[in-house]
Motif scaffolding. Structure first.
Motif, PDB file in Angstrom:
ATOM      1  N   GLU A 103     -60.291  -1.093 -10.189  1.00 11.09           N
ATOM      2  CA  GLU A 103     -59.825  -1.259  -8.815  1.00 11.09           C
ATOM      3  C   GLU A 103     -59.561  -2.729  -8.531  1.00 11.09           C
ATOM      4  O   GLU A 103     -60.358  -3.590  -8.888  1.00 11.09           O
ATOM      5  CB  GLU A 103     -60.876  -0.741  -7.829  1.00 11.09           C
ATOM      6  N   ARG A 104     -58.434  -2.988  -7.894  1.00  9.19           N
ATOM      7  CA  ARG A 104     -58.104  -4.356  -7.515  1.00  9.19           C
ATOM      8  C   ARG A 104     -57.732  -4.371  -6.034  1.00  9.19           C
ATOM      9  O   ARG A 104     -56.551  -4.380  -5.672  1.00  9.19           O
ATOM     10  CB  ARG A 104     -56.968  -4.889  -8.390  1.00  9.19           C
ATOM     11  N   PRO A 105     -58.750  -4.404  -5.186  1.00  8.84           N
ATOM     12  CA  PRO A 105     -58.505  -4.274  -3.736  1.00  8.84           C
ATOM     13  C   PRO A 105     -57.591  -5.366  -3.182  1.00  8.84           C
ATOM     14  O   PRO A 105     -56.821  -5.097  -2.245  1.00  8.84           O
ATOM     15  CB  PRO A 105     -59.916  -4.379  -3.130  1.00  8.84           C
ATOM     16  N   GLU A 143     -54.162  -4.220  -3.819  1.00 10.62           N
ATOM     17  CA  GLU A 143     -53.914  -3.051  -2.957  1.00 10.62           C
ATOM     18  C   GLU A 143     -53.628  -3.487  -1.521  1.00 10.62           C
ATOM     19  O   GLU A 143     -52.737  -2.962  -0.861  1.00 10.62           O
ATOM     20  CB  GLU A 143     -55.138  -2.119  -2.953  1.00 10.62           C
ATOM     21  N   CYS A 193     -66.942  -5.150  -3.016  1.00  6.44           N
ATOM     22  CA  CYS A 193     -66.048  -4.057  -2.654  1.00  6.44           C
ATOM     23  C   CYS A 193     -66.580  -2.733  -3.210  1.00  6.44           C
ATOM     24  O   CYS A 193     -66.763  -2.605  -4.414  1.00  6.44           O
ATOM     25  CB  CYS A 193     -64.639  -4.328  -3.188  1.00  6.44           C
ATOM     26  N   PRO A 194     -66.806  -1.755  -2.338  1.00  4.18           N
ATOM     27  CA  PRO A 194     -67.349  -0.470  -2.814  1.00  4.18           C
ATOM     28  C   PRO A 194     -66.311   0.294  -3.637  1.00  4.18           C
ATOM     29  O   PRO A 194     -65.104   0.145  -3.399  1.00  4.18           O
ATOM     30  CB  PRO A 194     -67.670   0.267  -1.519  1.00  4.18           C
ATOM     31  N   PRO A 195     -66.756   1.118  -4.583  1.00  2.00           N
ATOM     32  CA  PRO A 195     -65.817   1.952  -5.339  1.00  2.00           C
ATOM     33  C   PRO A 195     -65.040   2.854  -4.380  1.00  2.00           C
ATOM     34  O   PRO A 195     -65.603   3.319  -3.394  1.00  2.00           O
ATOM     35  CB  PRO A 195     -66.721   2.798  -6.257  1.00  2.00           C
ATOM     36  N   GLY A 196     -63.774   3.048  -4.676  1.00  2.00           N
ATOM     37  CA  GLY A 196     -62.949   3.892  -3.818  1.00  2.00           C
ATOM     38  C   GLY A 196     -62.197   3.126  -2.754  1.00  2.00           C
ATOM     39  O   GLY A 196     -61.363   3.690  -2.033  1.00  2.00           O
ATOM     40  N   LEU A 197     -62.453   1.822  -2.668  1.00  2.00           N
ATOM     41  CA  LEU A 197     -61.776   1.016  -1.645  1.00  2.00           C
ATOM     42  C   LEU A 197     -60.263   0.989  -1.874  1.00  2.00           C
ATOM     43  O   LEU A 197     -59.482   1.024  -0.922  1.00  2.00           O
ATOM     44  CB  LEU A 197     -62.351  -0.407  -1.635  1.00  2.00           C
ATOM     45  N   ALA A 198     -59.870   0.945  -3.151  1.00  2.00           N
ATOM     46  CA  ALA A 198     -58.437   0.889  -3.464  1.00  2.00           C
ATOM     47  C   ALA A 198     -57.699   2.075  -2.834  1.00  2.00           C
ATOM     48  O   ALA A 198     -56.673   1.901  -2.176  1.00  2.00           O
ATOM     49  CB  ALA A 198     -58.230   0.873  -4.983  1.00  2.00           C
ATOM     50  N   GLN A 199     -58.249   3.278  -3.036  1.00  2.00           N
ATOM     51  CA  GLN A 199     -57.596   4.479  -2.489  1.00  2.00           C
ATOM     52  C   GLN A 199     -57.607   4.465  -0.960  1.00  2.00           C
ATOM     53  O   GLN A 199     -56.643   4.891  -0.322  1.00  2.00           O
ATOM     54  CB  GLN A 199     -58.292   5.740  -3.012  1.00  2.00           C
TER      55      GLN A 199
END
Lengths: 334, 97
Positions: free
Chosen positions: A175-177, A180, B56-62
């Motif tokens: 994940e790369r917030p 995103e 950043c918590p997991p799932g933040l991207a979605q």
């Protein structure tokens, strides 16, 4: 390489007797090979470059036949490219398809070219020349039978870009917030894209050959595709492709205004700052995604390499830049 | 308890050897790689010393993609802190100037 069979093939392709005087392997890595061939054609000496693939490698780059077609299309609209001469699609001759182009003088090293321009405080004339080249590339518009391999043009280039980046991030498995966040900003604010043109999609210092302050060739066409012309404008001018010369916004070579004026001179329209900023953000996101992907090549064992490994550590900086650019755009200060 | 010198000391000492002794003795075509080795040792030293925690918590991207974080200042702050912490490890020089 069997130079007897090759010279026979070249003679047939040229429609004139070609004799090979010498062949020397140039740069090229695991995937591609480049050979400098000195020949005589009807008795006159010429210097050509032969490009082919290593037969056993699975290549991600555009097959030679497609690269040849792109060079021809580019040459036809006046882009400065190495003159494409002959294509051999038959893998039987050298073990893989190949093409031959004319040798070009100059240096493509980004660091050398940027350093030279920066030493003079920037090179406005060279920056303008980059703009003119890019505008010529963008004269190529779909549909094009000879470039059918590029696939259909996107309905909206920015929408297609955002989807492609999200797919690449998903494939990356991390994940790369920050990216995103920036992509979401583009999704919610970008205006409809301009009608697609042929974009080079890696038009930056390092892929442009320069000799004595003049462009002698636009190289590396393997990422070319149909997109918004601003995609190329943003890529060339994004901070991440200025090679440390942040003040020289046009690729570390010269001032932005000179580059855009050169572009406008050929394109007939003046790029606007707001759209350029959005595509500069897009460029930063894309380079971050590519850098992360290069690190993954190392991590997965596909290609163990210190350079690829270190490229992974460029990603946080690019993420930080993307975030900073997004917030500046949102605040209306970019 | 581990034997001294520790990882940070060894990596810093090795880096100094690469830059001060090896680099000047190398032919031009090998210098870029020697600089990359020095850089790798430097980044590795910071990675070992890094004590930052993920923000950043997991799932933040979605969630961001779905628009559920639009305009959320707390999310933005967490992303900034997380990115900054990784940047300080990977390339702190980018924050100078």
């Amino acid at each position: 390489m069997d130079s007897g069979r090759l010279s026979a093939w070249l003679s047939a392709a040229a429609g004139a007797p070609v004799a090979i005087l010498s062949m020397r392997r140039l740069s090229g890595g695991a995937i591609q090979q480049n050979w400098l061939i000195e020949v005589t054609r009807e008795g006159r000496e010429e210097r050509w470059v032969l490009r082919t693939d290593n037969p056993a490698t699975l290549s991600h780059s555009r097959p030679r036949a497609e690269e040849f077609a792109l060079l021809r299309a580019a040459q036809a609209v006046g882009v400065t490219v190495p003159e494409p001469l002959f294509l051999c699609a038959d893998p039987g001759l050298l073990g893989a398809p190949f093409f031959v182009m004319r040798e070009v003088a100059g240096e493509a090293s980004a660091h050398a070219n940027v350093k030279r321009a920066a030493a003079a405080g920037g090179d406005p004339a060279l920056a303008a020349a980059h703009g003119r080249e890019l505008a010529r590339i963008h004269r190529i518009r779909p549909p094009r039978e000879d470039l059918a391999f590029l696939g259909p043009p996107p309905e909206d280039a920015m929408t297609a870009f955002i989807s492609a980046m999200r797919a690449a991030l998903d494939a990356g498995g991390r994940e790369r917030p920050a990216l995103e966040w920036a992509l979401r900003y583009l999704e919610t604010t970008a205006p409809p894209s301009l009608p697609p043109v042929l974009c080079h999609r890696d038009f930056r210092s390092g892929n442009i050959m320069i000799d004595q302050g003049r462009i002698t060739a636009v190289l590396d066409w393997e990422f070319a595709g149909w997109s918004d012309p601003y995609e190329d404008l943003g890529w060339f001018t994004a901070r991440c492709w200025r090679f440390g010369q942040d003040g020289l916004e046009a690729g570390g070579i010269g001032p932005l205004a000179a580059f855009l004026a050169g572009y406008a001179e050929v394109a007939g329209w003046q790029p606007e700052r707001a759209r350029l900023s959005l595509w500069q953000l897009a460029a930063t996101i894309r380079w971050a995604v590519i850098a992360a992907d290069q690190a993954r090549r190392h991590l997965s064992g596909v290609e163990r390499s210190l350079e690829l490994a270190l490229t992974g550590h460029l990603v946080p900086q690019l993420e930080w830049e993307a975030l900073t650019m997004t917030e500046a755009l949102r605040a209306g200060s970019a | 308890m581990q034997e001294a010198p520790d990882a940070a000391d060894l990596l810093a000492t090795a880096r100094a050897v690469v830059l001060e002794k090896l680099l000047p003795a190398l032919p031009a075509e090998a210098r870029l790689e020697a600089r990359m080795v020095a850089r790798a040792l430097e980044v590795a030293a910071r990675l070992i010393a890094d004590r930052s925690v993920p923000r950043c918590p997991p799932g933040l991207a979605q969630a961001i993609r779905a628009g559920r974080c639009d305009g959320d200042a707390a999310v933005l702050e967490a992303i900034r802190a997380d990115t900054l912490a990784r940047l300080r490890v990977s390339n702190p020089r980018a924050l100078e100037g």
